[in-house]
Design an enzyme around this catalytic site. Structure first.
Site, PDB file in Angstrom:
ATOM      1  N   GLY A  53       0.810  -1.228   0.000  1.00 33.44           N
ATOM      2  CA  GLY A  53       0.000   0.000   0.000  1.00 33.44           C
ATOM      3  C   GLY A  53       0.833   1.263   0.000  1.00 33.44           C
ATOM      4  N   LYS A  57       2.014 -10.789  -3.676  1.00 31.81           N
ATOM      5  CA  LYS A  57       2.910  -9.644  -3.445  1.00 31.81           C
ATOM      6  C   LYS A  57       4.369 -10.107  -3.412  1.00 31.81           C
ATOM      7  CE  LYS A  57      -0.693  -7.119  -0.951  1.00 31.81           C
ATOM      8  NZ  LYS A  57      -1.311  -6.915   0.367  1.00 31.81           N
TER       9      LYS A  57
HETATM   10  N1  HSE Z   1      -6.141  -6.941   1.639  1.00 32.48           N
HETATM   11  C1  HSE Z   1      -4.812  -6.471   1.594  1.00 32.48           C
HETATM   12  C2  HSE Z   1      -4.222  -6.541   2.983  1.00 32.48           C
HETATM   13  C3  HSE Z   1      -4.694  -5.031   1.168  1.00 32.48           C
HETATM   14  O1  HSE Z   1      -4.935  -6.812   3.948  1.00 32.48           O
HETATM   15  O2  HSE Z   1      -3.038  -6.320   3.097  1.00 32.48           O
HETATM   16  C4  HSE Z   1      -4.528  -4.851  -0.278  1.00 32.48           C
HETATM   17  O3  HSE Z   1      -3.437  -5.521  -0.779  1.00 32.48           O
END
Ligand code: HSE
Length: 426
Positions: A131, A202
């Site tokens: 993020g 990720k």
């Molecule tokens: N759902 C993800 C999290 C956020 O909880 O990290 C967006 O990648």
């Protein structure tokens, strides 16, 4: 001042936060980034937006991809089908892309970057990992002079929030997940957070940057936090560890291993201190050693921050082609790296039971570093069984799975056996 015209597709929580940020305080981006960002079209499949603004919302997203005025298409719809079509159409129409879509990059990254290269446009994907914490920028630019040895990260805010709540407030898994959803941290389908898919996607993206591997999500091994109980968290604490969901990538010769699993992290390491919805990434490089990046990794505003940063970078010329297509580094599913392990067993409360377990470890030449048999944590009402926790010496994943199977064959061991890695920041 120069300006850049963007079209935003997807105006849920994140798209809404992007529009709010740009309309509430445009002067911040103008002053810091030297560009005026003009949102000239907005697309949402359901024709609705989380925030109100002056533009009409088109329900045909490809209208935005085909709008000749749009210079940058912001893809915030998620998923892989329509999103891929939208991104490819936009690239073919000569538009730059900014996306928060980790599934899209982890699964189709190589073909999209190749297409973007052909059409001389850029793809910004800072928002896809961690993020608002600029880890992509750090890996691609800040660490460009270094050979990365390994990275370890807490990359899913929802699971970190759940584990923190279970540990700090003794919350149940379900109530902590509900709270994470209410905060807008979780995916539309939180299964992707809980079962480790989100963090694994990720990690796959980071691996391509850290080790110049192709994007190949199928070769990332991962597991979720469903199996972590209050009891595990409490045992780990007694032994000096926190349980975190750790995405880990490492390289040996030209082989790269990427995984994401619940992992015990020693309390003297920074990653063990990362609580609630925060993310952190430790990158260990030759010569440089470790650098650690910490910050909010989920939620509308942090994600919007990364999206806007990418638009500004693109308006300033974008990034050099970062991928080394000549790299010989390849992802491999089977890591030969050894990790110490946490085993949680339930065994019969009778003479010789522990001896059988320790003989099995001895017969395989695996050392037992710690062993707890604590009656006060016995969860069996009839006291015929007791929980036992063992910390073993280093084992590869394959050997750890083998050991779990062999433990199952001991008659005195009941119920399921849990096994987690222990993070070793060497
Ligand atoms: N759902 C993800 C999290 C956020 O909880 O990290 C967006 O990648």
């Amino acid at each position: 001042m120069k300006s850049i015209k963007v079209g935003v597709c997807g105006v849920g929580n994140v798209g809404g936060a992007v529009l709010e940020n740009l309309s509430n305080s445009p002067e911040i981006v103008e002053n810091n980034g030297g560009v005026k960002i003009d949102v000239i079209q907005v697309g949402a499949r359901k024709g609705k937006s989380a925030v109100s603004f002056d533009l009409n919302v088109t329900t045909d997203l490809l209208d935005v991809a085909n709008n000749p005025e749009v210079e940058v298409l912001i893809e915030l719809i998620g998923g892989c089908d329509l999103a891929k079509d939208l991104v490819e159409t936009s690239i073919r129409n000569g538009k730059h892309i900014v996306t928060a879509n980790k599934a899209l990059i982890a699964t189709h990254g190589d073909e999209l970057f190749e297409l973007a290269k052909e059409h001389n446009v850029q793809i910004g994907f800072e928002a896809s990992v961690a993020g608002g914490t600029p880890v992509i920028k750090a890996l691609r630019e800040g660490l460009v002079a270094n050979k990365v040895n390994w990275f370890a990260g807490i990359l899913n805010g929802t699971t970190n929030f759940i584990l923190s709540k279970m540990s700090d407030d003794q919350s149940s898994f379900e109530s902590a997940l509900k709270e994470a959803q209410d905060l807008g941290l979780a995916e539309a389908d939180p299964t992707m957070d809980v079962d480790g898919t989100d963090a694994a996607q990720k990690a796959s993206i980071l691996s391509a940057l850290a080790f110049n591997t192709p994007h190949n999500f199928e070769l990332v091994s991962y597991g979720g936090i469903e199996s972590v109980s209050q009891e595990d968290i409490s045992y780990a604490a007694d032994l000096g560890y926190s349980i975190k969901h750790i995405a880990y990538g490492s390289i040996e010769a030209n082989e790269v291993f990427v995984s994401a699993y619940p992992t015990l992290v020693p309390n003297d390491q920074l990653l063990s201190q990362v609580g609630m919805q925060m993310n952190a990434l430790e990158v260990n490089c030759d010569g440089l050693g470790s650098t650690v990046y910490y910050g909010p990794g989920a939620g509308p505003k942090p994600t919007a921050s990364a999206v806007i940063a990418d638009i500004v970078d693109i308006s300033n010329g974008g990034w050099p082609v970062s991928k080394n297509f000549a790299s010989k580094n390849l992802l491999s599913k089977e890591s030969q790296q050894g990790f110490s392990r946490y085993f949680n067993l339930t065994i019969k409360n009778e003479a010789g039971a522990i001896a059988k377990v320790s003989s099995l470890f001895a017969s395989k030449n695996i050392s037992i570093e710690a062993l707890i048999q604590n009656e006060s944590k016995a969860n069996q009402a009839d006291h015929t069984h007791v929980p036992v926790v063992i910390i073993s010496g280093p084992l590869t994943d394959e050997k750890a799975f083998e050991m779990t199977k062999d433990l199952h064959s001991i008659d005195e061991i009941a119920q399921s056996i849990k096994q987690f890695r222990i993070h070793n920041a060497l």
